[in-house]
Design a protein around this motif. Structure first.
Motif, PDB file in Angstrom:
ATOM      1  N   ASP A   1      -8.274  20.629   3.927  1.00  0.00           N
ATOM      2  CA  ASP A   1      -7.527  19.664   4.447  1.00  0.00           C
ATOM      3  C   ASP A   1      -6.804  20.630   5.091  1.00  0.00           C
ATOM      4  OD1 ASP A   1      -5.997  19.855   2.726  1.00  0.00           O
ATOM      5  OD2 ASP A   1      -5.308  18.388   1.200  1.00  0.00           O
ATOM      6  N   SER A   2      -7.101  22.395   5.293  1.00  0.00           N
ATOM      7  CA  SER A   2      -5.453  22.698   6.221  1.00  0.00           C
ATOM      8  C   SER A   2      -5.557  22.155   7.511  1.00  0.00           C
ATOM      9  CB  SER A   2      -5.664  23.951   6.112  1.00  0.00           C
ATOM     10  OG  SER A   2      -6.863  24.672   7.167  1.00  0.00           O
ATOM     11  N   PRO A   3      -4.617  22.008   8.200  1.00  0.00           N
ATOM     12  CA  PRO A   3      -4.011  21.380   9.582  1.00  0.00           C
ATOM     13  C   PRO A   3      -5.343  22.846  10.517  1.00  0.00           C
ATOM     14  CG  PRO A   3      -2.346  21.037   8.728  1.00  0.00           C
ATOM     15  CD  PRO A   3      -3.221  21.981   8.179  1.00  0.00           C
ATOM     16  N   ALA A   4      -5.148  23.861  10.400  1.00  0.00           N
ATOM     17  CA  ALA A   4      -6.402  24.561  11.170  1.00  0.00           C
ATOM     18  C   ALA A   4      -7.026  24.952  11.558  1.00  0.00           C
ATOM     19  CB  ALA A   4      -5.353  25.612  11.268  1.00  0.00           C
ATOM     20  N   GLU A   5      -7.844  24.569  10.569  1.00  0.00           N
ATOM     21  CA  GLU A   5      -9.526  24.133   9.203  1.00  0.00           C
ATOM     22  C   GLU A   5      -9.611  22.301  10.027  1.00  0.00           C
ATOM     23  OE1 GLU A   5     -11.259  25.006   6.283  1.00  0.00           O
ATOM     24  OE2 GLU A   5      -9.843  26.361   5.943  1.00  0.00           O
ATOM     25  N   LEU A   6      -9.316  21.791   9.824  1.00  0.00           N
ATOM     26  CA  LEU A   6      -9.499  20.843  10.817  1.00  0.00           C
ATOM     27  C   LEU A   6      -9.244  20.324  12.332  1.00  0.00           C
ATOM     28  CD1 LEU A   6      -7.472  17.972   8.697  1.00  0.00           C
ATOM     29  CD2 LEU A   6      -9.661  18.049   8.130  1.00  0.00           C
TER      30      LEU A   6
ATOM     31  N   ILE B   1      -1.874   7.724  12.985  1.00  0.00           N
ATOM     32  CA  ILE B   1       0.144   7.496  11.784  1.00  0.00           C
ATOM     33  C   ILE B   1      -0.349   7.444  10.524  1.00  0.00           C
ATOM     34  CG2 ILE B   1       0.826   5.740  12.789  1.00  0.00           C
ATOM     35  CD1 ILE B   1       2.896   7.646  12.784  1.00  0.00           C
ATOM     36  N   HIS B   2      -1.283   6.873  10.510  1.00  0.00           N
ATOM     37  CA  HIS B   2      -1.189   6.102   8.299  1.00  0.00           C
ATOM     38  C   HIS B   2      -2.820   7.168   8.112  1.00  0.00           C
ATOM     39  CE1 HIS B   2      -4.562   4.958  11.341  1.00  0.00           C
ATOM     40  NE2 HIS B   2      -5.265   4.200  10.081  1.00  0.00           N
ATOM     41  N   ARG B   3      -3.143   8.241   8.274  1.00  0.00           N
ATOM     42  CA  ARG B   3      -3.794   8.595   8.004  1.00  0.00           C
ATOM     43  C   ARG B   3      -3.205  10.101   7.198  1.00  0.00           C
ATOM     44  NH1 ARG B   3      -7.518   5.677   5.680  1.00  0.00           N
ATOM     45  NH2 ARG B   3      -9.024   4.924   7.193  1.00  0.00           N
ATOM     46  N   ASN B   4      -3.673  10.440   6.023  1.00  0.00           N
ATOM     47  CA  ASN B   4      -2.803  11.940   5.982  1.00  0.00           C
ATOM     48  C   ASN B   4      -4.216  12.997   5.682  1.00  0.00           C
ATOM     49  OD1 ASN B   4      -4.249  11.706   2.911  1.00  0.00           O
ATOM     50  ND2 ASN B   4      -2.830  10.847   2.130  1.00  0.00           N
ATOM     51  N   ARG B   5      -3.932  13.938   5.032  1.00  0.00           N
ATOM     52  CA  ARG B   5      -4.789  15.187   5.908  1.00  0.00           C
ATOM     53  C   ARG B   5      -5.991  14.977   4.494  1.00  0.00           C
ATOM     54  NH1 ARG B   5      -0.438  20.202   5.375  1.00  0.00           N
ATOM     55  NH2 ARG B   5      -1.679  20.922   3.936  1.00  0.00           N
ATOM     56  N   GLY B   6      -5.904  14.974   3.748  1.00  0.00           N
ATOM     57  CA  GLY B   6      -6.829  14.288   2.871  1.00  0.00           C
ATOM     58  C   GLY B   6      -7.622  13.612   3.070  1.00  0.00           C
ATOM     59  N   GLU B   7      -7.342  12.367   3.663  1.00  0.00           N
ATOM     60  CA  GLU B   7      -8.090  11.141   4.214  1.00  0.00           C
ATOM     61  C   GLU B   7      -9.139  11.310   5.705  1.00  0.00           C
ATOM     62  OE1 GLU B   7      -5.659   6.814   2.946  1.00  0.00           O
ATOM     63  OE2 GLU B   7      -4.924   8.707   4.303  1.00  0.00           O
ATOM     64  N   ILE B   8      -7.881  12.874   6.403  1.00  0.00           N
ATOM     65  CA  ILE B   8      -9.079  12.830   7.020  1.00  0.00           C
ATOM     66  C   ILE B   8     -10.062  13.968   7.119  1.00  0.00           C
ATOM     67  CG2 ILE B   8      -8.242  14.483   9.499  1.00  0.00           C
ATOM     68  CD1 ILE B   8      -5.813  13.185   9.626  1.00  0.00           C
ATOM     69  N   ARG B   9      -9.944  15.414   6.352  1.00  0.00           N
ATOM     70  CA  ARG B   9     -11.038  15.618   5.587  1.00  0.00           C
ATOM     71  C   ARG B   9     -12.125  15.176   5.489  1.00  0.00           C
ATOM     72  NH1 ARG B   9     -11.144  18.112   0.749  1.00  0.00           N
ATOM     73  NH2 ARG B   9     -10.744  16.397  -0.053  1.00  0.00           N
ATOM     74  N   ASP B  10     -11.640  14.004   4.426  1.00  0.00           N
ATOM     75  CA  ASP B  10     -13.182  13.123   3.855  1.00  0.00           C
ATOM     76  C   ASP B  10     -13.589  12.613   5.257  1.00  0.00           C
ATOM     77  OD1 ASP B  10     -12.224  13.602   1.546  1.00  0.00           O
ATOM     78  OD2 ASP B  10     -10.879  11.653   0.904  1.00  0.00           O
TER      79      ASP B  10
ATOM     80  N   ASP C   1       0.712  -1.433   0.561  1.00  0.00           N
ATOM     81  CA  ASP C   1      -0.031   0.123  -0.295  1.00  0.00           C
ATOM     82  C   ASP C   1       0.572   1.170  -0.177  1.00  0.00           C
ATOM     83  OD1 ASP C   1      -1.344   2.099   0.313  1.00  0.00           O
ATOM     84  OD2 ASP C   1      -2.438   1.009   2.036  1.00  0.00           O
ATOM     85  N   THR C   2       1.005   1.987  -1.587  1.00  0.00           N
ATOM     86  CA  THR C   2       2.841   2.672  -0.862  1.00  0.00           C
ATOM     87  C   THR C   2       1.300   4.340  -0.373  1.00  0.00           C
ATOM     88  OG1 THR C   2       1.263   3.673  -3.724  1.00  0.00           O
ATOM     89  CG2 THR C   2       2.942   2.118  -3.647  1.00  0.00           C
ATOM     90  N   THR C   3       0.235   4.684  -0.525  1.00  0.00           N
ATOM     91  CA  THR C   3       0.297   5.997   0.331  1.00  0.00           C
ATOM     92  C   THR C   3       0.210   5.618   1.701  1.00  0.00           C
ATOM     93  OG1 THR C   3      -1.898   6.021  -1.067  1.00  0.00           O
ATOM     94  CG2 THR C   3      -2.196   7.242   0.752  1.00  0.00           C
ATOM     95  N   LEU C   4       0.217   4.024   1.894  1.00  0.00           N
ATOM     96  CA  LEU C   4       0.196   4.061   4.149  1.00  0.00           C
ATOM     97  C   LEU C   4       1.967   4.306   4.215  1.00  0.00           C
ATOM     98  CD1 LEU C   4      -0.768   2.907   6.512  1.00  0.00           C
ATOM     99  CD2 LEU C   4      -0.215   0.634   5.440  1.00  0.00           C
ATOM    100  N   ARG C   5       2.457   3.520   2.723  1.00  0.00           N
ATOM    101  CA  ARG C   5       3.971   3.575   3.478  1.00  0.00           C
ATOM    102  C   ARG C   5       4.477   4.954   3.452  1.00  0.00           C
ATOM    103  NH1 ARG C   5       7.444  -0.979  -0.142  1.00  0.00           N
ATOM    104  NH2 ARG C   5       9.330   0.527   0.993  1.00  0.00           N
ATOM    105  N   GLY C   6       4.268   6.133   2.399  1.00  0.00           N
ATOM    106  CA  GLY C   6       4.635   7.322   2.813  1.00  0.00           C
ATOM    107  C   GLY C   6       3.840   7.775   3.377  1.00  0.00           C
ATOM    108  N   ASN C   7       3.113   8.252   4.352  1.00  0.00           N
ATOM    109  CA  ASN C   7       2.136   8.315   5.327  1.00  0.00           C
ATOM    110  C   ASN C   7       3.131   7.999   6.407  1.00  0.00           C
ATOM    111  OD1 ASN C   7       0.026   9.178   4.091  1.00  0.00           O
ATOM    112  ND2 ASN C   7      -1.353   7.938   4.418  1.00  0.00           N
ATOM    113  N   LEU C   8       3.676   6.397   6.431  1.00  0.00           N
ATOM    114  CA  LEU C   8       4.305   6.490   7.815  1.00  0.00           C
ATOM    115  C   LEU C   8       6.129   6.593   7.712  1.00  0.00           C
ATOM    116  CD1 LEU C   8       3.421   2.483   8.127  1.00  0.00           C
ATOM    117  CD2 LEU C   8       2.914   4.193   9.647  1.00  0.00           C
ATOM    118  N   ARG C   9       5.908   6.767   6.617  1.00  0.00           N
ATOM    119  CA  ARG C   9       7.544   7.209   6.207  1.00  0.00           C
ATOM    120  C   ARG C   9       7.692   8.623   6.745  1.00  0.00           C
ATOM    121  NH1 ARG C   9      12.134   6.254   4.151  1.00  0.00           N
ATOM    122  NH2 ARG C   9      13.098   7.664   3.472  1.00  0.00           N
ATOM    123  N   HIS C  10       7.222   9.029   5.674  1.00  0.00           N
ATOM    124  CA  HIS C  10       7.451  11.042   6.788  1.00  0.00           C
ATOM    125  C   HIS C  10       6.772  10.631   8.196  1.00  0.00           C
ATOM    126  CE1 HIS C  10       6.650  14.737   5.914  1.00  0.00           C
ATOM    127  NE2 HIS C  10       5.580  14.921   5.810  1.00  0.00           N
ATOM    128  N   ALA C  11       6.360  10.589   8.650  1.00  0.00           N
ATOM    129  CA  ALA C  11       5.927  10.873  10.107  1.00  0.00           C
ATOM    130  C   ALA C  11       6.760  10.387  10.956  1.00  0.00           C
ATOM    131  CB  ALA C  11       4.450   9.709  10.545  1.00  0.00           C
TER     132      ALA C  11
END
Ligand code: SF4
Lengths: 485, 251
Positions: A180-185, A152-161, A14-24
């Protein structure tokens, strides 16, 4: 749950998951290293933390009784829960007595461990998570994947949804046109949660520490939701593992330095809340403390494995773990993922299931977890110790009784292979014969596709070419030639 | 000073040139090395997979094979770490299970005498410039057991920095595990491969022509991954670099 390697394989794909985890994980691990490097006495703080926890664990019965006495003297009520079922029953009954159908919760891994939310739901009581990341997980019908940053496995776009789609079902809906701006979320979560805080009459919490000498519970957090949960409700129920007790306030000094730096890379966490029983005119009217065993005294009985109970749940080991980074938290099938989960879960739950038996193998034994652990838990040592339990069986303590468990199933071929290897390796003559055979057949060994257990190797790696002459033969030839034979 | 080479089973069978390099290097430095032929494997595959009983005969064999030597030098961080970190544990557990103190004593006897090659060079011989010549761009991957269990620190890099002609380039994410981990590589093949791929990518970005380590088991994984990805970077053991001189090129 499937065993770890299978779940991890899906996550790796799952490349999205791996990207999210790696970054965080990379961001936080670099920050942690900088925060730790600021303290000239880190090694001594680490040793002190380990020593305090060890001393407490050695006299756990004493400190728990002292804690019970102090909590009771301060107006609290102490309950003892031997296992998950008992803890859930106690908490459910306590909530029922209040007549409420809804509670607010501040992140507590102990309640995840026992499945409290599900137990409450079965009793018709809704549990609302108030930690931002927990809220994301709860709204998303998901499971936490990190002990400090459950989403941690979620990115901002996923959280907004998730917010847009699910908030309305649980209470106040997300604002129109949420981006998906952190302040709005954060604002959307704040508005949603505020309603719950102001309405709630029962709060459920965990605790980072319990001070035996005064009966004080301590929660450290970053968002302030904990403080709301701990002060607004009329009834507060804290569910805490028995290993969280420490003797005195002075001992806190060490952990209040090492915990924030290890977990969020902060010098001090933004909110430190402490409560001692009940106080007239301030905070909850009724305070219950549920002390949870659920496998902890059995873990304590194991000389090598007991060090896992020192854990202060800082999550530093998750953030440096190369396996966690690729596999994600869900693959561990427990509220405790990562290196600490790989040693704690099979001790708390036993190694009977296929998943639990696979957890001690979810590590390359690289040692990065041990290096960062602020209470110096030698995680690789415990991993190997538990692997031994899985494949060899051996003595364990189950509900206070010493027994011997048998080796787990499914390791027969591996055991035979390693036994055969030992047999050959213990006979240099046989080893040599094998080497010569391999040398003669070396051109027949395919470098890209082996059969049997070698297949997993050649899925992504070539095999080294077998040399014509093993070292042993070279040495002998050289000695012979030098001797003029 | 009686010095024995513990070549390790992996080197003996698959990377004999590393053993030859150690012999060449040490003899050049005036140390005569012996190779006790009763040696075989340190028992790490068995022990780390959970088969402690199976590792015991190999602990006994190791102690007997190297009896009487002042130093046992191993061109492998992880095998040296196995002896130093895990032999005492194996001894303690055997004693606790009532199987006498014999194994514990044998284990204890080899622990202080077992050194990884770069430790032996820097700590015992007191050299960092071994007179080597290696005109290549090299990046160094500190293997986990050498780095964290043995605490080799800067020793390998100091030795490499003193090699004439060698350009040492930094490896991004150097301290991250390559994903080998013994049986981990097959038990958790997907995760291991993902780790290996990231390591290979980092190695590629350095523009080095060779990646050096103190451990051929990690090299087997890194090299196998690089080779599968069609990379031209060669894996090379530090002993083979240090054995090479302008006058007498190694092999
Ligand atoms: S094991 Fe150590 S590093 Fe990991 S969460 Fe616990 S205290 Fe932190």
């Amino acid at each position: 749950m499937p065993p770890f390697p299978r779940a991890a394989k899906d996550a790796v794909g799952d490349t999205t998951l791996r990207g999210n985890l790696r970054h965080a994980t990379h961001t936080i691990r670099d920050k942690r290293a900088a925060a730790v490097a600021e303290l000239p006495d880190w090694d001594r703080l680490r040793a002190a933390g380990a020593a305090i926890k060890d001393r407490t664990l050695r006299h756990l019965d004493h400190y728990l009784e002292q804690l019970e006495a102090s909590v009771t003297a301060a107006g609290g009520i102490v309950h003892w829960a031997a296992d998950a079922a008992e803890a859930n029953r106690i908490v459910t009954d306590l909530v029922r007595e209040t007549g409420e159908r809804e509670v607010i919760k501040v992140k507590s891994m102990a309640t995840q461990e026992i499945g409290l939310n599900e137990a409450l739901e079965a009793a018709g009581i809704r549990a609302n998570e108030t930690d931002l990341a927990e809220l994301i997980v709860q709204l998303g019908d998901d499971l936490p994947s990190h002990i400090l940053v459950p989403a941690i496995h979620r990115n901002r776009g996923e959280i907004r949804d998730i917010f847009t789609e699910k908030m309305a079902r649980w209470g106040r809906a997300a604002p129109e046109g949420l981006t998906d701006s952190p302040a709005e979320l954060a604002e959307a979560a704040r508005l949603h949660l505020r309603e719950k805080f102001l309405r709630a009459r029962v709060g459920i919490s965990g605790a980072n520490f319990m001070v035996a000498e005064t009966g004080t519970l301590v929660v450290v957090e970053s968002e302030g939701n904990g403080r709301m949960c701990l002060t607004l409700p009329e009834t507060l129920i804290s569910v805490v593992g028995i290993e969280k007790v420490i003797p005195s306030w002075q001992d806190l000094e060490v952990f209040l330095q090492t915990l924030p730096r290890s977990s969020t890379a902060e010098r001090m966490n933004p909110y430190t809340s402490m409560w001692t029983g009940t106080t007239d005119g301030d905070g909850p009217r009724v305070f219950h403390l549920v002390l949870l065993d659920n496998g902890r005294t059995d873990t304590l009985a194991d000389e090598v494995g007991r060090q896992a109970l020192r854990c202060i749940r800082c999550s530093a080991c998750l953030n440096v773990c190369p396996v966690y980074e690729r596999a994600g938290g869900h693959a561990y099938g427990s509220p405790y993922p990562g290196p600490i989960g790989a040693i704690l879960t099979p001790q708390l739950r036993g190694t009977a299931s296929e998943l639990d038996a696979s957890l001690p193998y979810a590590s390359s034994l690289c040692g990065a977890c041990y290096e960062v652990c602020p209470v110096a838990i030698d995680i690789p040592e415990v991993l190997v110790h538990l692997r031994e339990r899985v494949v060899q069986g051996g003595p364990v303590t189950v509900r206070g009784t010493r027994t011997r468990i048998r080796p787990a199933k499914g390791h027969a071929a591996e055991r035979a292979a390693l036994r055969a290897a030992t047999w050959a390796l213990d006979r240099p003559g046989a080893l040599r014969a094998g080497q010569r055979l391999a040398g003669r057949a070396r051109r027949l060994v395919p470098r890209r596709r082996l059969l049997g257990p070698g297949r997993a190797w050649t899925a992504s790696r070539d095999v080294p070419a077998v040399p014509a002459e093993p070292f042993r033969d070279w040495w002998q030839r050289r000695t012979r030639e030098a001797g003029g034979e | 000073m009686r010095v024995a080479l513990f070549v390790t089973c992996v080197n003996d069978t698959l990377y004999p040139q590393t053993g030859r390099a150690v012999v060449t290097l040490l003899e050049r430095l005036g140390v005569s090395v012996d190779f006790p032929s009763e040696q075989s494997c340190c028992g790490q595959p068995q022990f780390n997979t959970g088969y402690r009983y199976e590792s015991e005969p190999l602990v006994r064999r190791y102690a007997k094979a190297f009896e009487g030597y002042d130093y046992i030098v191993a061109p492998s961080g992880s095998c040296a770490a196995m002896v130093r970190d895990n032999y005492p544990r194996i001894g303690r557990k055997a004693a606790a299970e009532g199987r006498g103190g014999e194994l514990a004593e044998l284990a204890a006897s080899v622990v202080p005498r077992t050194l990884e090659l770069t430790e032996f060079l820097v700590d015992v011989l007191g050299v960092t410039d071994v007179g080597a010549y290696y005109p290549h761009r090299v990046t160094y991957h500190p293997t986990c057991h050498g780095l964290r269990m043995l605490g080799l620190g800067e020793r390998p890099r100091r030795l490499l920095s003193a090699v004439r002609g060698l350009e040492l380039v930094e490896l991004p994410g150097a301290q991250e595990c390559c994903g080998f981990g013994g049986t981990f590589a097959v038990k958790n093949a997907a995760v291991s491969a993902a780790m290996g791929a990231d390591k290979a990518r980092n190695i590629e970005t350095t523009g080095a022509s060779a990646v050096c380590t103190v451990d051929n088991s990690c090299q087997m994984h890194i090299g196998g991954t690089l080779s599968r990805l069609g990379s031209r970077v060669r894996p090379v053991h530090i002993a083979e670099i240090l054995a090479n001189t302008e006058e007498v090129p190694f092999r």
